[in-house]
Design a protein around this motif. Structure first.
Motif, PDB file in Angstrom:
ATOM      1  N   ASP A  22      47.953  42.782  47.125  1.00 18.12           N
ATOM      2  CA  ASP A  22      47.692  44.152  47.441  1.00 18.12           C
ATOM      3  C   ASP A  22      47.615  45.071  46.294  1.00 18.12           C
ATOM      4  OD1 ASP A  22      47.577  44.210  50.349  1.00 18.12           O
ATOM      5  OD2 ASP A  22      49.986  43.691  50.350  1.00 18.12           O
ATOM      6  N   ARG A  27      40.480  48.372  49.317  1.00 17.81           N
ATOM      7  CA  ARG A  27      40.204  48.083  50.665  1.00 17.81           C
ATOM      8  C   ARG A  27      38.917  48.598  51.168  1.00 17.81           C
ATOM      9  NH1 ARG A  27      44.457  47.348  54.420  1.00 17.81           N
ATOM     10  NH2 ARG A  27      45.818  48.176  52.789  1.00 17.81           N
ATOM     11  N   GLY A  31      38.685  47.360  56.435  1.00 18.43           N
ATOM     12  CA  GLY A  31      40.308  46.764  56.186  1.00 18.43           C
ATOM     13  C   GLY A  31      40.337  45.676  55.380  1.00 18.43           C
ATOM     14  N   SER A  32      39.155  44.880  55.183  1.00 19.05           N
ATOM     15  CA  SER A  32      39.291  43.716  54.310  1.00 19.05           C
ATOM     16  C   SER A  32      39.351  44.197  52.698  1.00 19.05           C
ATOM     17  CB  SER A  32      37.928  42.980  54.369  1.00 19.05           C
ATOM     18  OG  SER A  32      36.918  43.480  54.002  1.00 19.05           O
ATOM     19  N   LEU A  33      40.226  43.200  52.169  1.00 24.29           N
ATOM     20  CA  LEU A  33      40.453  43.538  50.643  1.00 24.29           C
ATOM     21  C   LEU A  33      39.180  42.789  49.837  1.00 24.29           C
ATOM     22  CD1 LEU A  33      44.187  42.466  50.353  1.00 24.29           C
ATOM     23  CD2 LEU A  33      42.984  44.555  51.015  1.00 24.29           C
ATOM     24  N   ARG A  62      41.861  39.919  56.814  1.00 20.14           N
ATOM     25  CA  ARG A  62      42.101  40.888  55.506  1.00 20.14           C
ATOM     26  C   ARG A  62      41.736  40.669  54.231  1.00 20.14           C
ATOM     27  NH1 ARG A  62      46.075  44.190  52.803  1.00 20.14           N
ATOM     28  NH2 ARG A  62      47.549  42.256  53.161  1.00 20.14           N
TER      29      ARG A  62
END
Length: 733
Positions: A22, A27, A31-33, A62
């Motif tokens: 995180d 992002r 919503g995916s990283l 994600r």
């Protein structure tokens, strides 16, 4: 690397990256990283990162998004086994890579075999680069596959495939026919699938080197036809035609009988059938004779492996005397361990091997971390199987009992204990599983020196204790809890103390023992657990009073007046209550206070008893505004505190340990009476003498050094206290 050695630096770095995703990522709109900054990683490192994320349970729609970056994170061997990744996320993140291997087995989401095949086939590079594909446990949904440029998309679209694993799938004869058209197919696993006819294998007779066909319950071929097909597989080196005869047979078991007959004919038949076999697995098959087995082995000098678990012939002399032949069976340790290694994913065989292992390890007297590792692997692979957890937990006890645990690698023991806790959680009502886990946990070395979730363990053992009254197991459970509670952080102790049920359970045990007037280890461990549970935990102290613990402890003090070890534990807990200002009023009972004063004054009493009696009295006398008894009694207490303490000699063995000196700070104020100050200073001097390094840093951190300096410098401080304060300060310096 040696199993007891440190982790590789690469593994530690990858784990840290996984924990910090995180912080390292931004992002996308969906919503995916994606990594805010990504170095160009070697493909092996990208593969390891994906694998580590999967192993740590972090892979999702994600997080898998970071692999949409195909330039810096180039995947070659993708592992997403048992991870909740949707078909859409799979297509976006993994399909653009030039994959060589993919393990997408047992994915619990809505993803199907068809969606994976279609995704892979959408990348022209993947069509030729992908060599190994595992889709075990997935619904294939093959009929949903469409066409691409006029040709139907399917397994045959992935022309580079050499290894295909489709165990536990709804594989049909038509799909098998498509698979067998692959030009380079060498290894095929169709175990526990719904295929009924293996004739299609003739299409790859010149390339197929390994066939795993364990438990094909819907196979509808005669033994003669099966032997014919197998005999035509000229390149075949490895054949697994084992069966699971433990898993509840149907009334019509003709498929199993035909399979057994096929094995019989194969073993007794011509050496010209599969002459080049180096590996044959027929575990679980019936009707195998030692004569047929002997003829088969003697006709094939190149044979390296035989699977014979649960066949009744693994002790045949031709097998046990063959030095270069690895065998799964139950004849000896080597065969049992080989079975645990090879059959890790087959519940029926793991269970069978563990039963034999348990019998073999009942009297084991040498540490065997290699065997414990195999048991742990079986437990981890089948954590929902009662049968396996039942036998495996018993094996763990055999392998770690007495001094055996101390010779095991700590990380192996840590993983094993964690698995024991999972077994306790998953089977809370199974008495034998709980008993096995408790027996294994009841080890000083494991409880004191092995890292695991001690808070969870304490809760699980407490829950078990609430439903069992067997004296031997009760003693062990209370002993385990007593040690675990002492190992918890203040926050964890507070969490445990919030549960009034736990307090009731432990007090119930104390009452049961006190009513019988016995002095045993169960009583002592229960008192120790309560003492530790109320240490700097006001909620637990309140629960103790709510559960009529104070009345019970007054009775214990009087009835066990000759048992100093019992009295110390009782007084230790009363000290904890006296440290909570709002609860001090509960202790303001004249009979109780006078009884404890008499213990302080009794020169025949052990120092430990007098010490804890003094601690409670010092706390109560330190706040004149809260004192509700006769003032003359308080004056006597203060005088007797000083006089008694000056006669004490320091005990040689450790008498007490402290998590914090915070409760001492109010007692060390220059305004306090000398008796109160002296008790606190004597207590600090006692523990610092036994562990100066640990307690010295605690004194500094919590500001106690400054309080001692103030006492030493104050002209009104009694000379006894000045001297003791200066001794502590010089000791710490």
């Amino acid at each position: 690397m040696d199993t007891a050695g440190p982790q590789a630096l690469c593994d530690l770095c990858l784990a840290q990256v996984c924990r910090s995703l995180d912080a390292l990522c931004s992002r996308r709109a969906d919503g995916s990283l994606y990594l805010s900054w990504a170095p160009l990683l070697p493909p092996e490192m990208a593969d390891q990162l994906l694998h580590r994320m999967a192993a740590m349970g972090l892979l999702s729609d994600r997080t898998v998004g970071i692999f949409r970056n195909c330039k810096e994170l180039r995947l070659r061997r993708a592992f997403i086994r048992s991870c909740s990744v949707s078909a859409q996320a799979f297509r976006l993140a993994l399909c653009p890579h030039r994959l060589q291997e993919l393990d997408a087995s047992w994915i619990p989401s809505d993803i199907t075999g068809a969606s994976i095949i279609a995704g892979l086939a959408s990348n022209p590079e993947c069509r030729s680069s992908l060599q190994r594909l595992s889709l075990n446990g997935l619904h294939l949904d093959y009929e949903s596959l469409g066409e691409d440029g006029g040709a139907r998309v399917g397994f045959s679209s992935l022309q580079g495939l050499r290894t295909l694993n489709l165990a536990h799938t709804n594989l049909t004869d038509a799909i098998l026919k498509d698979i067998c058209s692959l030009p380079q197919l060498e290894n095929l696993d169709i175990s526990c699938s719904t295929v009924s006819d293996l004739t299609a294998l003739l299409e790859c007779r010149n390339t197929l080197r390994s066939l795993v066909a364990h438990r094909l319950r819907q196979l509808d071929m005669s033994a003669a036809r099966l032997i014919f097909v197998l005999s035509q597989l000229h390149a075949l080196r490895h054949l697994d035609f084992s069966d699971d005869h433990f898993a509840g047979m149907s009334v019509d078991d003709s498929d199993g009988r035909e399979g057994d007959e096929t094995v019989r004919q194969l073993l007794e038949g011509s050496p010209q059938v599969l002459p080049a076999l180096v590996s044959l697995d027929v575990s679980g098959r019936k009707r195998i004779t030692e004569a047929a087995l002997r003829a088969f082995v003697e006709a094939r000098s190149g044979l390296l492996f035989l699977g014979l678990l649960a066949t009744g012939v693994s002790s045949c002399d031709v097998v046990t005397s063959h030095k270069n032949l690895k065998v799964t069976g139950e004849a000896n340790e080597s065969q049992i361990c080989e079975a645990l290694r090879r059959y890790n994913e087959r519940e029926c065989f793991v269970r069978e091997a563990l039963v034999h292992l348990y019998n073999m390890t009942t009297d084991i007297d040498k540490p065997r971390p290699d065997i414990l590792k195999l048991v742990l692997s079986g437990m981890q692979s089948h954590f929902t199987s009662l049968h396996i957890q039942l036998v495996a937990t018993a094996c763990v006890f055999n392998l770690t009992t007495q001094d055996l645990a101390e010779a095991m690698p700590v990380h192996l023991l840590s993983s094993t204990v964690t698995q024991l806790l999972y077994a306790m959680m998953n089977f809370p009502n199974h008495q034998q599983v709980q008993k096995n886990c408790l027996l294994a946990l009841c080890s000083d070395y494991i409880l004191q020196d092995v890292p695991f979730d001690k808070y969870l363990a304490a809760k699980l053992v407490m829950n078990w204790l609430s439903t069992h009254e067997d004296p031997t197991l009760q003693r062990m459970a209370v002993a385990v809890i007593s040690i675990l509670v002492a190992k918890l952080s203040t926050e964890e102790t507070s969490q445990l103390g919030n549960d009034i049920f736990i307090m009731k359970q432990l007090l119930g045990i104390v009452q049961q023992k006190a009513m019988a007037g016995v002095v045993d280890t169960t009583l002592k461990f229960a008192l120790s657990a309560l003492w530790n549970l109320t240490d700097e935990t006001p909620t637990a102290a309140r629960h103790f009073i709510q559960c009529q613990g104070l009345e019970l402890y007054e009775e214990v003090l009087e009835s066990y007046h000759t048992e100093s070890s019992i009295q110390q534990k009782v007084l230790g807990l009363l000290n904890n209550i006296a440290e909570v200002e709002e609860l001090q009023g509960e202790l303001m009972e004249e009979d109780l206070v006078e009884h404890i004063l008499s213990l302080l004054q009794d020169s025949q009493m052990e120092v430990g008893v007098r010490y804890f009696a003094g601690g409670m009295l010092a706390q109560l006398a330190s706040r004149p505004e809260a004192w509700t008894l006769d003032d003359e009694l308080r004056t006597t207490i203060l005088e007797q505190l000083h006089a008694s303490i000056m006669t004490w000699t320091r005990p040689e063995r450790e008498m007490v340990s402290y998590r914090s000196f915070r409760p001492f700070c109010p007692l060390l104020q220059t305004s306090q009476p000398s008796g109160v100050q002296l008790w606190a200073a004597w207590a600090i001097h006692l523990v610092c003498s036994q562990n100066t390094t640990h307690y010295g840093s605690m004194l500094q951190k919590e500001g106690v050094i400054d309080l001692l300096k103030a006492l030493a410098a104050d002209s009104d401080t009694h000379s006894d206290i000045k001297r003791l304060s200066e001794t502590i300060l010089s000791m710490v310096e």
